[in-house]
Design a protein around this motif. Sequence first.
Motif, PDB file in Angstrom:
ATOM      1  N   TRP A  80       0.812  -1.216   0.000  1.00  0.00           N
ATOM      2  CA  TRP A  80       0.000   0.000   0.000  1.00  0.00           C
ATOM      3  C   TRP A  80       0.848   1.270   0.000  1.00  0.00           C
TER       4      TRP A  80
ATOM      5  N   VAL B 251       1.622   2.705  -3.376  1.00  0.00           N
ATOM      6  CA  VAL B 251       0.568   3.237  -4.256  1.00  0.00           C
ATOM      7  C   VAL B 251      -0.416   4.137  -3.512  1.00  0.00           C
TER       8      VAL B 251
ATOM      9  N   GLU C 192      -1.833   7.324  -4.913  1.00  0.00           N
ATOM     10  CA  GLU C 192      -2.846   7.170  -5.958  1.00  0.00           C
ATOM     11  C   GLU C 192      -4.246   7.071  -5.361  1.00  0.00           C
ATOM     12  N   GLY C 193      -4.311   6.614  -4.117  1.00  0.00           N
ATOM     13  CA  GLY C 193      -5.613   6.405  -3.500  1.00  0.00           C
ATOM     14  C   GLY C 193      -6.117   7.555  -2.663  1.00  0.00           C
TER      15      GLY C 193
ATOM     16  N   ASN D  25       2.113   4.247 -12.492  1.00  0.00           N
ATOM     17  CA  ASN D  25       1.687   4.144 -11.099  1.00  0.00           C
ATOM     18  C   ASN D  25       0.171   3.963 -10.984  1.00  0.00           C
TER      19      ASN D  25
ATOM     20  N   HIS E  47      -1.515   0.854  -9.139  1.00  0.00           N
ATOM     21  CA  HIS E  47      -2.531   1.030  -8.104  1.00  0.00           C
ATOM     22  C   HIS E  47      -3.763   0.188  -8.411  1.00  0.00           C
TER      23      HIS E  47
ATOM     24  N   TYR F 219      -3.003  -3.389  -7.710  1.00  0.00           N
ATOM     25  CA  TYR F 219      -3.020  -3.602  -6.261  1.00  0.00           C
ATOM     26  C   TYR F 219      -4.452  -3.787  -5.768  1.00  0.00           C
TER      27      TYR F 219
END
Length: 296
Positions: free
Chosen positions: A82, A85, A88-89, A122, A126, A129
């Motif tokens: 996590w 990435v 990105e979230g 990326n 993400h 993931y």
Amino acid sequence: MFPWRRSNSQHDQENDLLHSESKVKELRAALGPLSGRSLQYCSDACLRRYLEARNWNEDQSKKMLEETLKWRSTYKPEDIRWHEVAVEGETGKVYRAGFHDRHGRTVLILRPGMQNTASLDNQIRHLVYMIENAILNLPEDQEQMAWLIDFSGWTLSTSVPVKSARDSINILQNHYPERLSVAFLYNPPRIFEAFWKIVKYFLDAKTFQKVKFVYPKNEDSVELMKSYFDEENLPIEFGGKAILQYNHEEFSKMMVQDDVKSANLWGSDDKLHSIGNGHSGAEVAPEPACHAPPAS
């Protein structure tokens, strides 16, 4: 299950099951000896998904699966953590919902209008993931996930380039076959049609059939989505009654916990990392507050 099967009698279902088991054994034999994570990945259920994706053609399924094993050995999706990435979230543009559909499937919510970064690599990392995380959290009796795509705030300027969309689609349908049950595209703007006319040609027939457009004024499309989701759980952004609240800090805690679960599953914990509060993944033990409506 099989493209040639039309009857649903118990006898035919039993024959299908026997034939399925036979095809799985044949595919496993054709693959030859496997070891390590490749062996772990290639469960009977996994082999069935690849056979299903290629209409039970052994040669095509073998080629598809071998390409996935090669991709996984280099991309290492199960090793993404996590903290790699998390940026990105931050806006909640892709996250796992706190509820399931009526069949108990994990739900991913995608909000392309909340794009917040420029690195296409990326962004794809993400997404991978989050797909891996959705699979990690599937109930034991489920193999598929559902996607809800909210187009609020989406414009051509916030849309991903066509190449990035193509790459994302290829990863989903080539390396995660039969993992997507349905994808609801909720109320996309008219301008999305131009983007869709290009992107839809990257979808294979099976994936294309899983994409459903929903418009609030189209009663049939609304009823179709409600057949998959309880209206009490469905966020108001998708025509439901639940309040959608993405809390990045709480979601991050949940993802760090899941990183520990993934590391235990795959036998790798060298990339576990602390998050903003200084706690390592193994130390973040309390159950985080719900970031979205409760599970159904």
